[in-house]
Design a protein around this motif. Structure first.
Motif, PDB file in Angstrom:
ATOM      1  N   PRO A 150       0.807  -1.228   0.000  1.00 14.40           N
ATOM      2  CA  PRO A 150       0.000   0.000   0.000  1.00 14.40           C
ATOM      3  C   PRO A 150       0.841   1.280   0.000  1.00 14.40           C
ATOM      4  O   PRO A 150       0.335   2.352  -0.349  1.00 14.40           O
ATOM      5  N   PHE A 151       2.110   1.169   0.378  1.00 14.47           N
ATOM      6  CA  PHE A 151       2.977   2.349   0.419  1.00 14.47           C
ATOM      7  C   PHE A 151       3.822   2.471  -0.841  1.00 14.47           C
ATOM      8  O   PHE A 151       3.969   3.572  -1.386  1.00 14.47           O
ATOM      9  N   THR A 152       4.359   1.366  -1.335  1.00 12.91           N
ATOM     10  CA  THR A 152       5.111   1.448  -2.584  1.00 12.91           C
ATOM     11  C   THR A 152       4.179   1.834  -3.728  1.00 12.91           C
ATOM     12  O   THR A 152       4.579   2.567  -4.639  1.00 12.91           O
ATOM     13  N   THR A 153       2.931   1.376  -3.681  1.00 12.70           N
ATOM     14  CA  THR A 153       1.954   1.732  -4.709  1.00 12.70           C
ATOM     15  C   THR A 153       1.641   3.227  -4.694  1.00 12.70           C
ATOM     16  O   THR A 153       1.364   3.827  -5.726  1.00 12.70           O
ATOM     17  N   LEU A 154       1.714   3.835  -3.515  1.00 14.45           N
ATOM     18  CA  LEU A 154       1.414   5.265  -3.406  1.00 14.45           C
ATOM     19  C   LEU A 154       2.342   6.080  -4.303  1.00 14.45           C
ATOM     20  O   LEU A 154       1.896   6.961  -5.045  1.00 14.45           O
ATOM     21  N   THR A 155       3.636   5.779  -4.252  1.00 14.66           N
ATOM     22  CA  THR A 155       4.589   6.559  -5.036  1.00 14.66           C
ATOM     23  C   THR A 155       4.753   6.051  -6.465  1.00 14.66           C
ATOM     24  O   THR A 155       5.040   6.829  -7.372  1.00 14.66           O
ATOM     25  N   SER A 156       4.541   4.745  -6.690  1.00 14.92           N
ATOM     26  CA  SER A 156       4.748   4.199  -8.035  1.00 14.92           C
ATOM     27  C   SER A 156       3.538   4.389  -8.938  1.00 14.92           C
ATOM     28  O   SER A 156       3.683   4.548 -10.153  1.00 14.92           O
ATOM     29  N   THR A 157       2.340   4.405  -8.371  1.00 15.33           N
ATOM     30  CA  THR A 157       1.109   4.412  -9.178  1.00 15.33           C
ATOM     31  C   THR A 157       0.183   5.569  -8.846  1.00 15.33           C
ATOM     32  O   THR A 157      -0.262   6.306  -9.727  1.00 15.33           O
ATOM     33  N   VAL A 158      -0.123   5.741  -7.564  1.00 16.07           N
ATOM     34  CA  VAL A 158      -1.174   6.684  -7.178  1.00 16.07           C
ATOM     35  C   VAL A 158      -0.760   8.133  -7.397  1.00 16.07           C
ATOM     36  O   VAL A 158      -1.489   8.906  -8.039  1.00 16.07           O
ATOM     37  N   TRP A 190     -17.748   0.125  -5.248  1.00 11.57           N
ATOM     38  CA  TRP A 190     -16.304   0.220  -5.376  1.00 11.57           C
ATOM     39  C   TRP A 190     -15.818  -0.791  -6.393  1.00 11.57           C
ATOM     40  O   TRP A 190     -16.396  -1.868  -6.539  1.00 11.57           O
ATOM     41  N   GLU A 191     -14.742  -0.442  -7.078  1.00 13.15           N
ATOM     42  CA  GLU A 191     -14.107  -1.411  -7.966  1.00 13.15           C
ATOM     43  C   GLU A 191     -12.694  -1.704  -7.477  1.00 13.15           C
ATOM     44  O   GLU A 191     -11.984  -0.813  -7.029  1.00 13.15           O
ATOM     45  N   ARG A 192     -12.313  -2.966  -7.559  1.00 12.14           N
ATOM     46  CA  ARG A 192     -10.983  -3.383  -7.127  1.00 12.14           C
ATOM     47  C   ARG A 192      -9.999  -3.183  -8.271  1.00 12.14           C
ATOM     48  O   ARG A 192     -10.267  -3.567  -9.405  1.00 12.14           O
ATOM     49  N   VAL A 193      -8.857  -2.563  -7.955  1.00  8.88           N
ATOM     50  CA  VAL A 193      -7.829  -2.284  -8.960  1.00  8.88           C
ATOM     51  C   VAL A 193      -6.533  -2.965  -8.522  1.00  8.88           C
ATOM     52  O   VAL A 193      -5.976  -2.625  -7.477  1.00  8.88           O
ATOM     53  N   PRO A 194      -6.036  -3.957  -9.277  1.00 13.45           N
ATOM     54  CA  PRO A 194      -4.766  -4.590  -8.916  1.00 13.45           C
ATOM     55  C   PRO A 194      -3.634  -3.565  -8.912  1.00 13.45           C
ATOM     56  O   PRO A 194      -3.518  -2.757  -9.824  1.00 13.45           O
ATOM     57  N   CYS A 195      -2.807  -3.610  -7.866  1.00 10.49           N
ATOM     58  CA  CYS A 195      -1.664  -2.701  -7.749  1.00 10.49           C
ATOM     59  C   CYS A 195      -0.490  -3.505  -7.198  1.00 10.49           C
ATOM     60  O   CYS A 195      -0.497  -3.885  -6.020  1.00 10.49           O
ATOM     61  N   GLY A 196       0.493  -3.755  -8.036  1.00 11.93           N
ATOM     62  CA  GLY A 196       1.626  -4.555  -7.595  1.00 11.93           C
ATOM     63  C   GLY A 196       1.154  -5.931  -7.169  1.00 11.93           C
ATOM     64  O   GLY A 196       0.397  -6.605  -7.862  1.00 11.93           O
ATOM     65  N   ARG A 197       1.561  -6.347  -5.971  1.00 14.35           N
ATOM     66  CA  ARG A 197       1.128  -7.633  -5.449  1.00 14.35           C
ATOM     67  C   ARG A 197      -0.169  -7.530  -4.666  1.00 14.35           C
ATOM     68  O   ARG A 197      -0.707  -8.538  -4.208  1.00 14.35           O
ATOM     69  N   GLY A 198      -0.685  -6.299  -4.527  1.00 20.86           N
ATOM     70  CA  GLY A 198      -1.906  -6.093  -3.767  1.00 20.86           C
ATOM     71  C   GLY A 198      -2.977  -5.442  -4.624  1.00 20.86           C
ATOM     72  O   GLY A 198      -3.029  -5.643  -5.842  1.00 20.86           O
ATOM     73  N   SER A 199      -3.822  -4.657  -3.984  1.00 16.34           N
ATOM     74  CA  SER A 199      -4.896  -3.999  -4.710  1.00 16.34           C
ATOM     75  C   SER A 199      -5.346  -2.753  -3.968  1.00 16.34           C
ATOM     76  O   SER A 199      -5.075  -2.581  -2.785  1.00 16.34           O
ATOM     77  N   ALA A 200      -6.017  -1.877  -4.717  1.00 17.42           N
ATOM     78  CA  ALA A 200      -6.658  -0.696  -4.144  1.00 17.42           C
ATOM     79  C   ALA A 200      -8.108  -0.721  -4.615  1.00 17.42           C
ATOM     80  O   ALA A 200      -8.506  -1.556  -5.427  1.00 17.42           O
ATOM     81  N   TYR A 201      -8.895   0.204  -4.089  1.00 16.42           N
ATOM     82  CA  TYR A 201     -10.305   0.288  -4.463  1.00 16.42           C
ATOM     83  C   TYR A 201     -10.623   1.721  -4.865  1.00 16.42           C
ATOM     84  O   TYR A 201     -10.110   2.685  -4.266  1.00 16.42           O
ATOM     85  N   ARG A 202     -11.471   1.846  -5.888  1.00 20.65           N
ATOM     86  CA  ARG A 202     -11.836   3.162  -6.362  1.00 20.65           C
ATOM     87  C   ARG A 202     -13.348   3.238  -6.539  1.00 20.65           C
ATOM     88  O   ARG A 202     -13.988   2.210  -6.864  1.00 20.65           O
ATOM     89  N   PRO A 203     -13.930   4.399  -6.318  1.00 24.57           N
ATOM     90  CA  PRO A 203     -15.388   4.521  -6.489  1.00 24.57           C
ATOM     91  C   PRO A 203     -15.773   4.205  -7.939  1.00 24.57           C
ATOM     92  O   PRO A 203     -15.090   4.626  -8.880  1.00 24.57           O
ATOM     93  N   THR A 204     -16.829   3.434  -8.112  1.00 19.74           N
ATOM     94  CA  THR A 204     -17.306   3.163  -9.465  1.00 19.74           C
ATOM     95  C   THR A 204     -17.924   4.435 -10.027  1.00 19.74           C
ATOM     96  O   THR A 204     -18.380   5.309  -9.285  1.00 19.74           O
ATOM     97  N   LYS A 205     -17.933   4.549 -11.337  1.00 17.47           N
ATOM     98  CA  LYS A 205     -18.459   5.750 -11.972  1.00 17.47           C
ATOM     99  C   LYS A 205     -19.931   5.915 -11.630  1.00 17.47           C
ATOM    100  O   LYS A 205     -20.713   4.966 -11.645  1.00 17.47           O
ATOM    101  N   GLY A 206     -20.292   7.150 -11.321  1.00 16.17           N
ATOM    102  CA  GLY A 206     -21.688   7.440 -11.014  1.00 16.17           C
ATOM    103  C   GLY A 206     -22.037   7.289  -9.555  1.00 16.17           C
ATOM    104  O   GLY A 206     -23.171   7.507  -9.143  1.00 16.17           O
TER     105      GLY A 206
END
Length: 276
Positions: free
Chosen positions: A85-93, A259-275
Motif C-alpha cells: 500500500p505504500f510502494t503503490t502510493l509513489t509508483s502508481t497513485v 467500489w471497484e478493485r484495482v490490482p496494484c503490484g502484489r496487492g490492490s486498491a479500491y476506487r469509487p465506481t463511476k456514477g
C-alpha cells in the motif's frame, strides 16, 4: 470474592464496546478483555477486572467507559506495514493524481484509525522523498478513536523499539532527531499531519475531499452492516477518482458494490465506481 470476569460482566463489556465503537468482541475473547482491562483495574486500585466492571455497572461513569473502550481497541501498527500500500502510493497513485490535477494542486490523504501515527508519518516520509515541495502540497489527516493515540501522533515521538519495527535506517537519519531515549519526527513532516479523534462508527465531521484514504485493518472488527455504512461514509468524503487502501484481509467485495478493485503490484486498491 472472585476476581475473574463472569459471563454477565463480559457481555456488558461487549455491549459497551459495540455501542461506543461498533467493534464486535466475539465469544471466547474473555482472555482479551481480562488482559486489556487489568492495567486499568490496577490503576484504579481494584482487585481485578470483575471488580472494575461491577463498579462501572453500579456507578456509571462516562470517563471510565471511554477508558474501557479505548483499552479494547487494537493499536497494533508499524512502519510500512504490509509494504504494497505504500510502494503503490509513489509508483502508481501519485503519478496518476499528478496527471489528473492542476500543477501544484494540494494532495489530501486520510490515515483512518492511525493508532500512534506510524502510518501517517510513513506516508509523509515517502512523499517528502518523492514529491518536490511535498511539505506545501500534501496534507495528511490522521484520525483515531483513542485520545491517547491521537496525542501520540501529534507528538511525533517514538521509542527505539518502535522505530526498529520496519523503519529503514536511511529514513530514520533523514527524518528524525534523537531526543533523549526517543526519536522525534522532523518539524516539516509533523506540519504535514493533522491528528484528531474520530469514531468511524459515528457521524463524520467535515472531512475531505480526499485523494487517498488508508482504512487498513479496521473493517475486520465490524459486522457487515457497519462495514457497509463506513464504506459509504468514506466514499462521500473522497474525490470521484480517489484511491482507497484496505488491509490485506479486507475487501469491499460482497459488502459494497459501489467500489471497484484495482490490482496494484502484489496487492490492490479500491476506487469509487463511476456514477457513485
Amino acid at each position: 470474592m472472585t476476581t475473574a470476569l463472569a459471563t454477565p460482566g463480559f457481555d456488558w463489556v461487549c455491549q459497551l464496546v459495540r455501542r461506543e465503537s461498533a467493534i464486535v468482541l466475539a465469544p471466547g475473547k474473555e482472555y482479551l478483555v481480562e488482559a486489556r482491562l487489568m492495567p486499568l483495574a490496577r490503576q484504579m486500585g481494584l482487585a481485578g477486572v470483575a471488580e472494575l466492571v461491577d463498579r462501572v455497572r453500579s456507578r456509571p461513569d462516562p470517563a471510565t467507559n471511554r477508558r474501557i473502550v479505548e483499552a479494547l481497541t487494537t493499536n497494533e501498527t508499524s512502519w510500512f506495514r504490509d509494504g504494497d500500500p505504500f510502494t503503490t502510493l509513489t509508483s502508481t497513485v501519485v503519478p496518476a493524481l499528478q496527471a489528473a490535477r492542476r500543477p501544484n494542486e494540494q494532495i489530501n490523504i486520510w490515515s483512518a484509525a492511525c493508532s500512534s501515527g506510524q502510518e501517517a508519518y510513513t506516508i509523509g516520509m515517502l512523499l517528502a522523498d518523492a514529491l518536490p515541495g511535498a511539505a506545501g502540497r500534501v496534507r495528511i489527516t490522521a484520525t483515531d478513536l483513542s485520545r491517547d493515540m491521537v496525542a501520540r501522533t501529534r507528538a511525533g515521538r517514538f521509542s527505539q523499539l518502535e522505530v526498529n519495527r520496519g523503519l529503514p535506517a536511511p529514513m530514520l537519519v533523514r527524518h528524525f532527531t534523537r531526543v533523549g531515549t526517543e526519536w522525534e519526527i522532523a518539524p516539516a513532516l509533523r506540519q504535514m499531519v493533522t491528528a484528531s479523534e474520530l469514531n468511524l462508527a459515528g457521524p463524520f465531521p467535515r472531512l475531505g475531499p480526499f485523494d487517498v484514504v488508508y482504512l487498513r485493518n479496521v473493517l475486520i472488527y465490524f459486522d457487515p452492516p457497519t462495514k457497509r455504512e463506513v464504506l459509504r461514509k468514506v466514499r462521500q468524503v473522497m474525490r470521484p477518482d480517489g484511491w482507497l487502501f484496505l488491509g490485506a484481509a479486507e475487501t469491499t467485495l460482497g459488502v459494497d458494490d459501489t467500489w471497484e478493485r484495482v490490482p496494484c503490484g502484489r496487492g490492490s486498491a479500491y476506487r469509487p465506481t463511476k456514477g457513485n
